[in-house]
Structure formats: structure tokens, C-alpha cells
Design a protein around this motif. Structure first.
Motif, mmCIF file in Angstrom:
data_model
loop_
_atom_site.group_PDB
_atom_site.id
_atom_site.type_symbol
_atom_site.label_atom_id
_atom_site.label_comp_id
_atom_site.label_asym_id
_atom_site.label_seq_id
_atom_site.Cartn_x
_atom_site.Cartn_y
_atom_site.Cartn_z
ATOM 1 N N ALA A 29 0.848 -1.197 0.000
ATOM 2 C CA ALA A 29 0.000 0.000 0.000
ATOM 3 C C ALA A 29 0.881 1.245 0.000
ATOM 4 O O ALA A 29 0.627 2.202 -0.729
ATOM 5 N N GLU A 32 2.403 2.065 -3.445
ATOM 6 C CA GLU A 32 1.504 2.725 -4.385
ATOM 7 C C GLU A 32 1.218 4.165 -3.965
ATOM 8 O O GLU A 32 0.946 5.015 -4.797
ATOM 9 N N GLN A 33 1.247 4.409 -2.676
ATOM 10 C CA GLN A 33 0.875 5.743 -2.208
ATOM 11 C C GLN A 33 2.002 6.757 -2.339
ATOM 12 O O GLN A 33 1.772 7.949 -2.424
ATOM 13 N N ARG A 60 2.315 10.088 4.087
ATOM 14 C CA ARG A 60 1.217 9.376 3.449
ATOM 15 C C ARG A 60 1.348 7.864 3.712
ATOM 16 O O ARG A 60 0.382 7.185 4.027
ATOM 17 N N ILE A 64 -1.251 5.384 5.733
ATOM 18 C CA ILE A 64 -2.049 4.379 5.031
ATOM 19 C C ILE A 64 -1.670 2.961 5.469
ATOM 20 O O ILE A 64 -2.419 2.016 5.255
ATOM 21 N N ASP A 435 -2.233 15.687 -11.202
ATOM 22 C CA ASP A 435 -2.123 14.313 -11.675
ATOM 23 C C ASP A 435 -3.479 13.638 -11.429
ATOM 24 O O ASP A 435 -3.918 13.535 -10.285
ATOM 25 N N PRO A 436 -4.148 13.203 -12.496
ATOM 26 C CA PRO A 436 -5.509 12.680 -12.301
ATOM 27 C C PRO A 436 -5.560 11.451 -11.394
ATOM 28 O O PRO A 436 -6.585 11.169 -10.795
ATOM 29 N N HIS A 437 -4.441 10.753 -11.294
ATOM 30 C CA HIS A 437 -4.436 9.588 -10.403
ATOM 31 C C HIS A 437 -4.281 10.030 -8.951
ATOM 32 O O HIS A 437 -4.972 9.524 -8.059
ATOM 33 N N LYS A 440 -7.349 11.931 -7.155
ATOM 34 C CA LYS A 440 -8.475 11.129 -6.672
ATOM 35 C C LYS A 440 -8.398 10.904 -5.160
ATOM 36 O O LYS A 440 -9.366 10.475 -4.542
ATOM 37 N N ARG A 441 -7.212 11.167 -4.604
ATOM 38 C CA ARG A 441 -7.044 10.899 -3.171
ATOM 39 C C ARG A 441 -7.863 11.837 -2.304
ATOM 40 O O ARG A 441 -8.023 11.597 -1.111
ATOM 41 N N VAL A 442 -8.327 12.926 -2.889
ATOM 42 C CA VAL A 442 -9.268 13.762 -2.148
ATOM 43 C C VAL A 442 -10.661 13.426 -2.655
ATOM 44 O O VAL A 442 -10.981 13.640 -3.813
ATOM 45 N N ASN A 443 -11.442 12.863 -1.781
ATOM 46 C CA ASN A 443 -12.828 12.590 -2.116
ATOM 47 C C ASN A 443 -13.627 13.821 -1.687
ATOM 48 O O ASN A 443 -13.693 14.132 -0.501
ATOM 49 N N ILE A 446 -15.873 13.533 1.373
ATOM 50 C CA ILE A 446 -15.210 13.479 2.674
ATOM 51 C C ILE A 446 -14.604 14.835 3.000
ATOM 52 O O ILE A 446 -14.743 15.345 4.114
#
Lengths: 504, 146, 418
Positions: A29, A32-33, A60, A64, A435-437, A440-443, A446
Motif C-alpha cells: 500500500a 503505491e501511495q 502518506r 495508510i 495528476d488525475p491519479h 483522486k485521493r481527495v474525495n 469526505i
């Protein structure tokens, strides 16, 4: 050799990632983060490995990790101790190796005195009853804008024509942070939170994505020296227009969005080529004097048919009081002063760390000056730059502000850990990245909920302290320096702040 | 019936859904033991990545489940809660369900002695909310009525 | 209502379940000439070699109390010999008459035994039902060398299983490869290799013409003139619809019982499903018998629903097969070996993928080794999905949802499109 650190820098890593091998389950994890190439998985050895030199201590991975196996530590300073040089060795080397001045992000991180922490609030005892905000009404509603010197009433109605006002339910707004510096989802979250809380978020100087026009009624649009994304519909969607003259983190220079962050949608929004640095000029080249500023203010008022207040944002600099007076006379409805602890998405390190004034002083002297000149009611004052908690806001209002802007605090609520890498566009928390990937980490669901929570809690805290002081309306707190006392401050400092020492 | 709703826009490719699934379906239900001491179960959800997209996909628990239709001995069946689950004692690993599943979410576990084992989401019978949903840090997986 | 089902296997059982979803009252009778409760036909090769026994729940298609739970009367060990559609009854082999209001014929297939001399000898077996399997299993200790006639799914599987048991096996196949309709040459190559590794001798493009022996078979004579010494023969050439008792009735029959989209025969009250019918093949756009288990289940279900007037259409099917030989798994779907269509294929490390596309629609696929997500292709064939924009990704080993367009993916995963 992707894994190898850049040995040519001859610099020891600043942080170290410590991984408890018993706890590490190789779930990857963290791999990837990590957006800074500091964490790798080695299949052959079945190990998760770090190149500490790349670690920016964004935490980060540690956050995680499902087994809490990761600790990030600042590497102990290993050069020979040298009080005058030790913090300069690596920073000097950086310039020598890369031949450029380092660009940094977030606010000034030097250990300058924080005056908020040397100001104490008052409370009522016996002679003046304190108020319980959960039982009695308490008013935080604030109107920002030019107030009339006197009013005329005739035929049972107000005859005086009032200037346009910004109505906010709490005296806290989200500071200018552009779409480009921030990811789409963060802007979305700010907009939703502003709408929910009856306040405003500021578009920053990067224009407004078409999708975010839906927040009309809760947006302040900014016009800066680069004029990125400024057009009629943009001005129309704002409830107020902010002219950015300067920014607390980097007074005297213009905004800077590194080309890495200028993606297709950003280039569309900003109306500029993709991938090129978006560098705003240091000055507005049509504003070289107060008279010029007046022209710009009225050009914007004219363009929006005098329906919107105009905000002028200036950085807190040495002669801020005189400038503020000029701005007020130039016709601004709201004056924003940005202190040197304010954040930035990218700034040369030397400017960030050495230029400007603490907001506490700037606010005190501007309020004082405008009162003395009898023009305080011509402008509302918004304080910004380093408002870290609700008490900073209370103290700012007591020093003379009408409202405050929060920027960094809002980002922290969304997840920011202040690793100061905004300018790289690789924000591992998805906040300051395009970076579009990563973004996404900000929802937004939330994030907006967290922002709303933060503002609600701050509002309650403000009410609690107001109640303690026996004040039931934010109006009565404004400029109420009698409720402030200085501690550990020199006489001169207290004189400038306009407050008495503790005990007096 | 509630199933796991996949919000791909929120998926951050952390694989924690898979980790949680493995732990939930392990003997010990202890994360360290599940990964380091036991024969680690296969995760029932699968994370796919194709920059910038990532998403975790698991059984959609179809009303007309083709996997149940294709199963040669009723190992794939609908449980009392209405979810499609595998009876591990019956499954013979013929992979007919793999061939039938329109979502491609049945995995093969070939570690048993004689019989293979089809492995799929069982919607965590021991929990109110599936482990993957609880583990997802960014609400990319939500347990919702469909 | 009286519902009578002839046949106690996949189609029949699924019909019972479908009826009982809505109708708890009607009387259901299941007639079968087998004594055993519904069991798993594909497990028969495993059953023969002892991987699974009658004592194990794994061997059965449904749980022991299935019939009680679904309120079904069973007439096991009874064979239906004739149907009287006008008077609406079925006559059994003991001359008992069973009345019905709705009849479902789901009696499956029967083994096809090609004409060869000596099939009556001892040691000659088939393997399509439990009776035959029992016989073979009892004979197993006597078998030293077995000739398997036919390299289809059952033939290949039993050859593999026997070889693993240490029996000398020769597999005789008429075509140039085993699993002829299921795989192509490259795919079958993997099977050939796996079988050879297990010690199975392959004889391709040849057939058995005569079995020689006194009481028990001793020698097998091939059409090429070659002979093989063997004391056992398993005939696994295929199955044909079991049409014995409908032959002289008014029920329309071609290769199988002809049914409409509602699994109804030409006689309103009589339905048919499973290996006995010829239903619509959506890949070749015509009706034909496809004797595979998933279709039998689906047809049984559709028939059951229509018996209680639910008006559900059978959308058609196509052949799909999954088999594991040795250590390699194979999945094949639709048309797999034809030059008339666009072919995408790739052979890489332990993996073979092949796709046939016609008119931008997927019409067939072979997956060898890596069979993950095979069902997604199955869905594409079944739903006549336009694959023109995504077919380039089919050959990727990690094919999956990530290659679909977002709007479609979200709708599918939210179950908005079935």
C-alpha cells in the motif's frame, strides 16, 4: 537504475523511513501511495525498500499502512555542530549544485515570534455576566463592504443607498487558492463547504473551471497581475471581485504555477498554453499608483454594474498602513491584508522566509490608521496569513479585522501534512496536484464534510470565547482591544498592537 | 439487497480492500498472522489499474447469477441473505463459474490437494458491513442498496 | 396444477426451482430411470477413479432434502415409455399412468456408440451416467490397458484420470486433434502435451472398427489396420438427445426436440429443456442441440418459469466449455476454429488467447492457461456486444474492467445494464 538516489548531490537524506519488518506484511500500500519515488518493492528479496533521499516526510505511507509498520523520522543532524552555519549548509549546496534558487511551498517556516501566542483574551467575572452560547442567541453574521458615514431615513424607509455587501454567516472565508495550485476535487470541496456554511471561497488567480460556476453565490473571484481566466462570465459569477496586489508569502512578486501543473483543463481554464509555467508579473502593469488602482477598481465595478464589492488584497509590508489608507481612498470596499506566515503554492525560498510583516502588527496598524483618518467604515478588513485556529481568528477580530481568510488551515483539514511540496505537483495527499491519479485521493464528499466540521467547531469555539467575554455579537468584538492583553512582549510591541500588558 | 458499490473516482489504488478481505477470510482474522503465519487466503476483490484509473471489482451478486447456472454440483449457491456464495466443501474447481461470470470476479485457488476452489466475494457473512468497505480509506467502496 | 418432469438432472432440477419460486402449491412429480438423487455428471470421471464417492455431498447436484424442501414427488427407477398428449398422461415402464397438466421433458442425452464389431464384449464401457460409471468403476481393478474412443471432454478427462491412476491409456480420436470442436490446433497442442506427459498414448485421425476378444475385449482394431492390445475400451464419442420415447409421439423432433423461445414444444402443454432439445444458438443463428450444463440449467429455468406462465424468453445460447487437463485449464466459447472471421490470437509464456470476431461482434474465444475473467468474454458473445473499440486489449493477460469506457463500466458495475 531508477532506484538509485542522485549521488551527485553529495547530500545526506533529510528523513529516514523506518519500517518494522515484523509488522510489514508486504501489502505494498505504501509503495503505491508514495508519489515521490521513495518507496519500492523488491520482488526478488520480498522487501519493501526506501530511498530516503526522495522522502519528503509527507507521512502518506505511515498514514495508510494497515499494520502501522512505518515511522518517518527527521534524520539527526550529522554535520559538526555550528550555530551560525548549520541550517545553511545544505541550502547553500543546493544552489551551488543546481544553479537555481530553490522554490518552496506553504508558508514561512522560520521560527519568528508568533504574536497570537502572546496575546491573552479576557473573560467576564461577576460584574458583567458571561453568556452560554448553547442556551442564548449568539450572532456571528458579518457584512463585508463599505458602510455609510450616516444614514437618512424618510417615508419609513432607508433613503441612503448602501454599497453592495458580502453577507457571511461566520467571519471565516476560504482564502484565494487557485484551481491549478489545488486539484479539482479540493476546489469542489471548498465550494461545497462554503455553500453549506454560508460563507465564500476564493477562486484564486487561476480562473474558474466551468463545473464550479455552480457555486455562484459563494465565490469570490480574483483578478491578479496575470489576469488568468478573467472574462465577463467569470466576473459575473463572483459575489465579490478581489484584486490581488500582493500575497503574504511572497510580497513583491507575482503568482507562480509550475508548468508541471498546467494540464489540459488548467490551460483551458487559465486561457494559456499547456505545460508552460504560469508566471504572473510582479506588479499589475496597469497599476503603478493609487490613482491607477482606483481606475482598475472602478473598471471592475463598471463591468459588473456596481453590484459587487471589490476587495483589494495586499501583502503586509513595512508601510502597510499608508498603503491601506490609499487603497481605501481608491474605492475598495474590502481590504485584505496578508501576513508573512501566509501560504503559497510556489515561491522562491528567500522571499518566503525573509519578506513581509506579521499579520498581527499589520492588522493593528492598519485599523489604527484608518480610524485616525476617519475612513475605517469605508472598508472592511479581512485578515489572512497564518490564522491557525479559532482563537487566532478571535484575536484578529479584536485587533480590528472584520473577518479572516483561512487557506493552510483548510488544506490541513483535508489531509495536508505541510510537507511543502505543493510546487512539485506530486502532492501525495492529492491536494496540490493535477495528476488525475493522485487527485483522486481527495474525495470531495469526505473533504467537504471535514471542512464543514472544522468551520462548525471553530464557530462554536468563537461563540464560547465571546460568551466568556460577555459578548453576544461579533460586532461587539470587532476592534475591541480592551479584551486583549499582551504577555512576554516589549512595551513597543504592545504599543504597536495597541494592547495593554497582562495585569494592567 | 445491499451490495458493494464501486466509486472508481475515489479509488486511490492502495489495495487495502484486498488486505482487509484477506484478513477477514483468514483463520485468525489477525492481519500479521493472516499474512505471515497462515496460508494466506485469496482476496475476493481485485484491484485493477490503468493510469489514471484504478478500481476494485468484486462480485455484484446478480439476480440471475450465471455462475450458479454453470455450477455442476450446486457449490455456487445463494445463501439465506440472498448473496451468491461458494460452498467450499462442495466446490470441485471445474472453473465453469469462472467461464460464466459476466463480471470476471471469480478467482481460482489451486492450493487444495484434490479440488480447486473458486473464490469469490461472500459479502462478509460475519459482519454488518463488508471488510473491504470498512477498510477503504476514501469511500471508493460503499455498502449500498442496489 | 399437476406438473410432471421427466428427467432428474440439471434441466429438471432448475425447472423445479423456478416453479417453486412462485408456485408453492402445484404438484410436481419427477420421473427418472436412475435411482440416485440428482448428481453431477461432469464428476463421473472423478467418480470412476475414486476422487469422489456416493457418500460425499460434493457428488450431488443438490442437497439431500431438495425434494422435500421443494415439495417434489419422485418416481425414481422408473422409465417413461410413452407420452399421451391428448389424454395428458405419461406411461411408465411398469404401465403406471402419470397424469399431468404440464409436462417437461428433460431426459438429457444418451451416449452415441458408433458401429463397431464387438461392442457387446466385457470390458467395453461408456461414461454418461452413474450406472455406466458404476460398471466401469467395478471393472477398474481388471483394467490394465484401456483404449478411450473419442477425444472429447469426457474422453480426455477419463484418459487423464486413468493415466494418473497408473492405467496404460491410448486415446483414439477420429479428427486431427482432441477436443476438436472445442479447441483449435494450437490450443489442442497443450492438451496433447499434457496427456503425453501423463503417459497417455494419442492415436489421431483414426477410428476403432472392431473389438476382438472371447468374453472380454483383448484387442482393438483401428480403421488404419493397426491393432492395440487392450483389455478395456471406453466409448466416449459423444451424446445424442435421448429421443427414444418421443419418437412415435406427435412431438416435433429434428436432431433434438424442437422448442420455441419459451422452451415449449409444438404441443402447448409439453415443454422440453436440456440436452434433449435443440434450442437457438446465437452464434451460428440457428437451432441445434448444445449438450452443455449451463445451458441445460438456463433452459430448465426458463421452462419452469413458463410452465407457471411467467412468459420468459430463452435468449439463446452457445457452446461454452471449461476443462482442466493436467496442470492447464482451458476455456472455450462459441466458434473457435474458422478462417472466415477476424482472428486475434497470441501465444505467450504458458498462455494462449484467441478471439474470433465477426461484424464487430465477438463470436468465439479460447483461453488456455490464464482463464481469468473468461466470463466477461462470455457476456460479450451472449449480448452481441460491439467490441470494435476494445478488441485490441483482448490479448492482454490482464484484460479487465480497466479497458472499458468509463460510462459503460460504471453502468455495468452498478448493475444498471445486465
Amino acid at each position: 537504475m531508477k532506484w538509485m538516489k542522485n549521488l551527485k548531490t553529495y547530500t545526506p537524506p533529510a528523513f529516514t523511513v523506518i519500517r518494522d519488518d515484523y509488522r510489514c506484511i508486504r501489502c505494498k500500500a505504501c509503495v503505491e501511495q508514495c508519489s515521490f519515488d521513495a518507496t519500492f518493492y523488491d520482488e526478488e528479496e520480498n522487501r519493501v525498500w526506501n530511498w530516503d533521499a526522495n522522502c519528503v516526510s509527507c507521512n502518506r505511507c505511515a498514514a495508510i499502512c494497515p499494520t502501522e509498520a512505518i515511522t518517518i523520522e527527521k534524520r539527526d543532524y550529522s554535520y559538526r555542530r555550528n550555530y551560525s552555519w548549520e541550517s545553511h549548509i545544505d541550502s547553500l549546496k543546493k544552489r551551488a549544485i543546481f544553479g537555481g534558487t530553490p522554490v518552496v511551498s506553504m508558508g514561512n517556516d522560520k521560527p519568528y515570534k508568533i504574536y497570537w501566542d502572546h496575546i491573552l483574551l479576557n473573560a467576564s467575572q461577576v460584574t458583567n455576566p458571561s453568556i452560554d452560547p448553547l442556551r442564548e442567541p449568539m450572532e456571528l453574521k458579518t457584512f463585508l463592504g463599505k458602510k455609510p458615514h450616516n444614514i437618512e431615513i424618510g417615508d419609513d424607509a432607508l433613503k441612503t443607498i448602501l454599497s453592495p455587501q458580502l453577507e457571511i454567516d461566520i467571519p471565516i472565508m476560504f482564502a484565494a487558492m487557485s484551481y491549478g495550485a489545488l486539484s479539482y476535487n479540493v476546489v469542489e470541496a471548498l465550494g461545497r463547504a462554503a455553500r453549506e456554511m454560508g460563507t465564500f471561497y476564493n477562486s484564486g488567480e487561476g480562473g474558474l473551471n466551468k463545473d464550479h460556476y455552480k457555486f455562484k453565490g459563494n465565490i469570490i473571484v480574483q483578478v491578479a497581475s496575470g489576469r488568468f481566466g478573467v472574462h465577463k462570465p467569470y466576473l459575473d459569477v463572483g459575489s465579490a471581485i478581489e484584486i490581488k496586489i500582493g500575497q503574504g508569502a511572497k510580497p513583491g512578486i507575482g503568482g507562480h504555477l509550475p508548468g508541471e501543473k498546467v494540464t489540459e483543463t488548467i490551460s483551458e481554464t487559465r486561457m494559456m498554453p499547456q505545460g508552460s509555467d504560469a508566471i504572473s508579473p510582479a506588479p499589475h502593469h496597469d497599476v503603478y499608483s493609487i490613482e491607477d488602482l482606483r481606475q482598475l477598481i472602478y473598471a471592475l465595478k463598471e463591468a459588473t454594474e456596481y453590484t459587487k464589492p471589490v476587495i483589494v488584497k495586499i501583502a503586509a509590508v513595512h508601510n502597510v498602513a499608508a498603503i491601506a489608507s490609499g487603497v481605501a481612498r481608491a474605492g475598495a470596499d474590502i481590504l485584505c491584508i496578508d501576513g508573512f506566515k501566509g501560504g503559497t503554492g510556489a515561491s522562491p525560498q528567500v522571499i518566503r522566509d525573509n519578506v513581509g510583516l506579521p499579520i498581527e502588527f499589520a492588522l493593528a496598524v492598519v485599523d489604527e490608521r484608518l480610524r485616525n483618518e476617519g475612513i475605517r467604515q469605508d472598508v472592511s478588513i479581512v485578515a489572512s496569513g497564518g490564522i491557525r485556529n479559532s482563537m487566532d481568528a478571535v484575536k484578529a477580530i479584536a485587533l480590528g479585522a472584520d473577518a479572516v481568510y483561512i487557506g493552510t488551515a483548510a488544506l490541513l483539514a483535508i489531509g495536508c501534512t505541510m510537507c511543502q511540496q505543493c510546487h512539485t505537483g506530486k502532492c501525495a495527499w492529492g491536494i496540490t496536484t493535477q495528476d488525475p491519479h493522485l487527485s483522486k485521493r481527495v474525495n470531495p464528499d469526505i473533504a467537504s464534510e471535514r471542512l464543514i466540521n472544522l468551520l462548525k467547531v471553530w464557530a462554536l469555539e468563537i461563540k464560547e470565547t465571546m460568551g466568556a467575554m460577555g459578548i453576544n455579537s461579533i460586532e461587539s468584538l470587532r476592534g475591541n482591544r480592551l479584551n486583549l492583553r499582551g504577555i512576554d512582549l516589549t512595551d513597543r510591541e504592545m504599543e504597536i498592537l495597541g494592547i495593554l500588558p497582562a495585569g494592567e | 439487497m445491499k451490495i458493494v458499490k464501486i466509486n472508481e473516482d475515489n479509488c486511490i489504488y492502495c489495495h487495502l480492500c484486498e488486505v482487509a478481505c484477506v484478513v477477514e477470510h483468514s483463520q485468525s482474522k489477525d492481519i500479521i498472522k493472516a499474512f505471515k503465519r497462515e496460508e494466506k487466503p485469496t482476496a475476493r476483490c481485485g484491484v485493477e489499474f490503468n493510469y489514471p484509473l484504478s478500481l476494485s471489482v468484486m462480485c455484484r451478486h446478480c439476480d440471475d447469477a450465471p455462475c450458479m447456472e454453470a455450477c455442476q454440483n450446486g457449490a455456487m449457491h445463494r445463501d439465506d441473505r440472498g448473496y451468491v456464495v461458494v460452498n467450499e466443501d462442495k466446490c470441485v474447481g471445474c472453473w465453469m463459474c469462472v467461464m460464466a461470470c459476466p463480471y470476471g470476479v471469480i478467482k481460482r485457488d489451486t492450493r487444495r490437494d484434490v479440488w480447486g476452489l473458486s473464490t469469490k466475494c461472500d459479502s462478509c457473512p460475519d459482519r454488518d458491513v463488508p471488510a473491504c468497505v470498512e477498510a477503504c480509506p476514501n469511500n471508493a467502496l460503499m455498502f449500498e442498496e442496489i | 396444477m399437476k406438473i410432471v418432469i421427466i428427467g432428474n438432472s440439471v434441466a429438471g432440477i432448475n425447472a423445479v426451482e423456478a416453479v417453486r419460486e412462485k408456485d408453492k402449491i402445484s404438484e410436481i412429480k419427477v420421473i427418472s430411470d436412475e435411482q440416485t438423487r440428482a448428481y453431477s455428471h461432469p464428476l463421473l470421471p472423478n467418480f470412476v477413479v475414486g476422487d469422489v464417492s456416493r457418500a460425499e455431498e460434493r457428488f450431488y447436484y443438490r442437497e439431500r432434502n431438495f425434494y422435500e424442501k421443494h415439495n417434489v414427488k419422485t418416481l425414481l427407477g422408473r422409465r417413461a415409455v410413452k407420452i399421451f398428449p391428448k389424454n395428458k398422461y405419461v406411461e411408465l415402464d411398469n404401465e403406471e399412468k402419470v397424469d399431468y397438466d404440464k409436462l417437461l421433458i428433460a431426459c438429457g442425452g444418451k451416449p452415441f456408440v458408433p458401429s463397431m464389431k464387438g461392442v457387446e464384449l466385457n470390458g467395453v464401457h461408456t461414461l454418461t451416467n452413474i450406472k455406466a460409471a458404476d460398471k466401469l468403476k467395478a471393472d477398474l481393478p481388471n483394467i490394465e490397458h484401456c483404449v478411450v474412443v473419442g477425444g472429447g471432454l469426457i474422453g480426455s478427462k477419463i484418459a487423464e484420470k486413468l493415466a494418473k491412476k497408473g492405467v496404460k491409456v491410448t486415446l483414439v480420436e477420429l479428427m486431427r486433434r482432441v477436443l476438436f470442436p472445442v479447441l483449435d490446433d494450437a490450443g489442442a497442442d497443450y492438451v496433447h502435451k499434457e496427456l503425453k506427459n501423463l503417459g497417455v498414448k494419442l492415436v489421431l485421425e483414426d477410428s476403432v472398427v472392431e473389438l476382438k476378444g472371447d468374453k472380454r475385449v483383448k484387442e482393438v482394431v483401428l480403421s488404419s489396420g493397426k491393432t492395440i492390445k487392450a483389455n478395456s475400451v471406453i466409448v466416449a464419442v459423444g451424446v445424442r438427445p435421448n429421443l427414444d420415447f418421443v419418437a412415435d409421439s406427435d412431438i416435433e423432433v429434428n436432431k433434438g426436440i424442437i422448442v420455441n423461445d419459451y422452451m415449449q414444444t409444438n404441443i402447448d402443454t409439453i415443454f422440453a429443456a436440456g440436452d434433449v432439445v435443440e434450442a437457438y444458438d446465437i452464434v451460428i443463428s440457428q437451432k441445434r442441440p448444445i449438450p452443455i450444463l449451463p445451458l441445460a440449467a438456463r433452459q430448465g429455468r426458463v421452462a419452469g418459469l413458463n410452465i407457471i406462465d411467467s412468459n420468459v424468453k430463452y435468449k439463446g445460447g452457445f457452446p461454452t466449455n471449461s476443462i482442466t487437463i493436467g496442470n492447464i485449464s482451458f476455456i472455450s466459447m462459441g466458434i473457435v476454429d474458422s478462417d472466415e472471421f477476424e482472428v486475434l490470437k497470441i501465444k505467450k509464456d504458458g498462455e494462449y488467447r484467441k478471439f474470433l470476431i465477426h461484424d464487430d461482434k465477438l463470436i468465439g474465444a479460447i483461453l488456455v492457461g490464464n482463464i481469468e475473467k473468461a466470463g466477461m468474454f462470455n457476456w460479450m458473445i451472449q449480448n452481441r456486444f460491439d467490441v470494435s473499440w476494445i478488441k485490441d486489449t483482448f490479448l492482454n493477460s490482464d484484460f479487465g474492467w480497466k479497458y472499458f469506457n468509463k460510462a459503460f463500466r460504471v453502468l455495468r458495475l452498478d448493475r444498471k445494464i445486465k
